[in-house]
Design an enzyme around this catalytic site. Structure first.
Site, short mmCIF file in Angstrom:
data_model
loop_
_atom_site.label_atom_id
_atom_site.label_comp_id
_atom_site.label_asym_id
_atom_site.label_seq_id
_atom_site.Cartn_x
_atom_site.Cartn_y
_atom_site.Cartn_z
N SER A 117 12.05 24.73 22.22
CA SER A 117 12.01 24.96 23.66
C SER A 117 13.02 23.86 24.46
O SER A 117 13.20 22.97 24.04
CB SER A 117 10.70 24.57 24.16
OG SER A 117 10.67 24.19 25.69
N TYR A 141 2.67 19.23 24.70
CA TYR A 141 3.31 20.43 24.15
C TYR A 141 4.80 20.57 23.70
O TYR A 141 4.87 20.60 22.61
CB TYR A 141 3.16 21.50 25.17
CG TYR A 141 4.06 22.75 25.06
CD1 TYR A 141 3.85 23.72 24.06
CD2 TYR A 141 5.08 23.12 25.59
CE1 TYR A 141 4.64 24.62 23.75
CE2 TYR A 141 6.15 24.08 25.39
CZ TYR A 141 5.74 24.79 24.57
OH TYR A 141 6.59 25.91 24.14
N LYS A 145 6.54 20.24 19.76
CA LYS A 145 7.93 21.35 19.41
C LYS A 145 8.95 20.27 18.50
O LYS A 145 9.38 20.50 17.75
CB LYS A 145 8.59 21.75 20.67
CG LYS A 145 7.58 22.97 21.15
CD LYS A 145 7.59 24.32 20.37
CE LYS A 145 6.45 25.30 20.33
NZ LYS A 145 6.62 26.22 19.43
N1 LIG Z 1 7.27 31.25 26.86
C1 LIG Z 1 7.94 30.39 27.04
O1 LIG Z 1 8.20 30.15 28.15
C2 LIG Z 1 8.55 29.52 26.15
C3 LIG Z 1 9.63 28.89 25.89
C4 LIG Z 1 10.03 28.07 25.20
C5 LIG Z 1 9.50 28.11 23.74
N2 LIG Z 1 8.37 29.23 23.63
C6 LIG Z 1 7.93 29.18 22.20
O2 LIG Z 1 7.77 30.60 21.94
C7 LIG Z 1 6.76 30.85 21.21
C8 LIG Z 1 6.31 32.06 21.51
O3 LIG Z 1 5.57 31.88 22.96
P1 LIG Z 1 4.91 32.95 23.96
O4 LIG Z 1 5.27 32.71 25.27
O5 LIG Z 1 5.04 34.35 23.37
O6 LIG Z 1 3.49 32.31 23.63
P2 LIG Z 1 2.14 33.22 23.39
O7 LIG Z 1 0.95 32.42 23.66
O8 LIG Z 1 2.31 34.65 24.22
O9 LIG Z 1 2.25 33.69 21.88
C9 LIG Z 1 1.72 32.72 20.85
C10 LIG Z 1 0.96 33.45 19.71
O10 LIG Z 1 0.53 32.77 18.89
C11 LIG Z 1 -0.66 33.21 18.51
N3 LIG Z 1 -1.65 31.91 17.84
C12 LIG Z 1 -1.29 30.89 18.22
N4 LIG Z 1 -2.19 29.93 17.22
C13 LIG Z 1 -2.28 30.59 16.03
C14 LIG Z 1 -2.58 30.14 14.86
N5 LIG Z 1 -2.89 29.06 14.55
N6 LIG Z 1 -2.43 30.95 13.92
C15 LIG Z 1 -2.21 32.27 14.50
N7 LIG Z 1 -1.50 32.72 15.37
C16 LIG Z 1 -1.74 31.76 16.41
C17 LIG Z 1 -1.38 33.51 19.71
O11 LIG Z 1 -2.55 34.35 19.67
C18 LIG Z 1 -0.15 34.21 20.35
O12 LIG Z 1 -0.64 35.75 20.27
C19 LIG Z 1 5.88 29.69 21.15
O13 LIG Z 1 6.09 28.88 19.97
C20 LIG Z 1 6.28 28.79 22.36
O14 LIG Z 1 6.12 27.53 22.05
C21 LIG Z 1 7.86 29.83 24.74
#
Ligand SMILES: NC(=O)c1ccc[n+]([C@@H]2O[C@H](COP(=O)([O-])OP(=O)(O)OC[C@H]3O[C@@H](n4cnc5c(N)ncnc54)[C@H](O)[C@@H]3O)[C@@H](O)[C@H]2O)c1
Length: 334
Positions: A117, A141, A145
């Site tokens: 991130s 959080y 990361k």
């Molecule tokens: N959305 C943002 O703005 C953003 C920005 C930077 C980085 N990210 C990173 O991108 C990735 C995806 O983000 P997102 O927005 O799609 O989030 P999201 O919460 O929609 O997706 C995360 C998924 O991981 C699953 N999950 C969580 N813990 C788990 C586990 N222990 N085992 C199996 N499945 C598990 C959840 O059920 C969910 O479907 C994450 O790693 C997040 O940190 C997101």
């Protein structure tokens, strides 16, 4: 190419699954459905379970020995919740990811593409950050990361594990067919709040923080269309080994943004233009931990990955609005 996609039921994961399919690849989704909705998995190959479940992972690899890389997106992602529940965040994002990486190595699946991130970056004058700029992750959080970046760097240096770490900026919008998008009941991020204010689900959109050292006093971000972000993953998977050969290292970090900084007031102006109506606005002081923000220097993504963002912020806003109208059909709640 077959790709293991952890977190493939989530917002970014489900969109990336579609982008992989459209490029001719096959995602194998592993998700516990902790937060991601079952509906986003659609008819894809799907294993419901935890990333740290070694028996399950062994079964996945046994049934799909042709998996060539893993995109590791599964995580807990809500910043304020991470302040309240650090144990759950460090357990799930750090301890479980560590097990996953060790397990992938043991199963001879060494290629990992990791979701990191832009919130790791320390504040920088001018706000444009390169991958080498100082980091100062502001929340539990963000620290999870950063820890996993370090783990990947150290494991890649010592073992056969190979890692490309993508630092996402601020993904917005939905997939082009409106089959997935933001699914939180009350989205906390800025565009979700704007859509709610526009649809009358809240009285006004609140700009939090108007005294920041930016051109108009409001926070600055690099909003990237989720479809562009998904394409960056497809590209990274396709040229994985070439990327590491180019940088001559077993792991590397790449910013994934548009390269343009947009303030909150500028985002509101774009939103009103696309929406065709003004949105009621109020102003408030910054919330604790609110960052001024940053935007990506994207030279490395372009040079090493051969990828640049193609869609505009107006495209992303239009797709977020369209998803806001459509999502009840898919999620069962508006
Ligand atoms: N959305 C943002 O703005 C953003 C920005 C930077 C980085 N990210 C990173 O991108 C990735 C995806 O983000 P997102 O927005 O799609 O989030 P999201 O919460 O929609 O997706 C995360 C998924 O991981 C699953 N999950 C969580 N813990 C788990 C586990 N222990 N085992 C199996 N499945 C598990 C959840 O059920 C969910 O479907 C994450 O790693 C997040 O940190 C997101």
């Amino acid at each position: 190419m077959k790709v293991l996609l952890t977190g493939g039921a989530g917002y970014i994961g489900s969109t990336t699954a579609k982008a992989l399919e459209q490029a001719g690849h096959t995602p194998v989704v592993l998700d516990s459905l902790l937060t991601g909705p079952r509906a986003f998995v659609r008819d894809r190959i799907f294993y419901e379970g935890d990333i740290a479940d070694r028996d399950l992972l062994a079964r996945v690899v046994d049934e799909h020995p042709d998996i060539e890389a893993t995109i590791h997106m599964a995580a807990r992602i809500v910043v304020p919740e991470s302040v309240e529940k650090p144990y759950e965040y460090y357990r799930d994002n750090v301890a479980k990811s560590l097990e996953l990486f060790d397990d992938l190595l043991a199963l001879d699946k060494p290629r990992v593409l990791f979701s990191s991130s832009a919130s790791l970056y320390a504040m920088k004058p001018g706000f444009e950050v390169t991958e080498q700029d100082p980091l100062d992750p502001p929340s539990p959080y963000a620290r999870t990361k950063r820890m996993m970046e370090t783990v990947l760097e150290d494991m890649a240096a010592a073992t056969d594990l190979r890692a490309i770490i993508l630092r996402y900026f601020n993904p917005i919008g939905s997939d082009p067919d409106l089959e997935s998008g933001i699914y939180a009941r009350e989205p906390s991020h800025v565009l979700g709040q704007l859509v709610m204010a526009a649809q009358g689900q809240k009285d006004a959109f609140t700009i939090t923080g108007t005294q920041h050292p930016t051109r108009d006093g409001t926070g600055i971000r690099d909003y990237i269309h989720i479809w562009d972000l998904a394409q960056a993953h497809v590209r990274a998977i396709e040229v994985f080994d070439e990327v590491l050969a180019k940088v001559d290292a077993p792991s590397t970090v790449i910013n994934v943004g548009t390269g343009a900084g947009v303030t909150v007031r500028e985002l509101v102006a774009s939103f009103e233009r696309v929406f065709g109506q003004d949105v009621p606005i109020t102003e408030a002081p910054p919330r604790p931990g609110d960052a001024v923000g940053a935007f990506a220097n994207v030279d490395k993504a372009s040079a090493v990955l051969g990828w640049t963002a193609a869609l505009t912020i107006d495209d992303a806003i239009a797709s977020a609005l369209a998803w806001g109208r459509k999502r009840k059909e898919i999620l069962g709640y508006a």
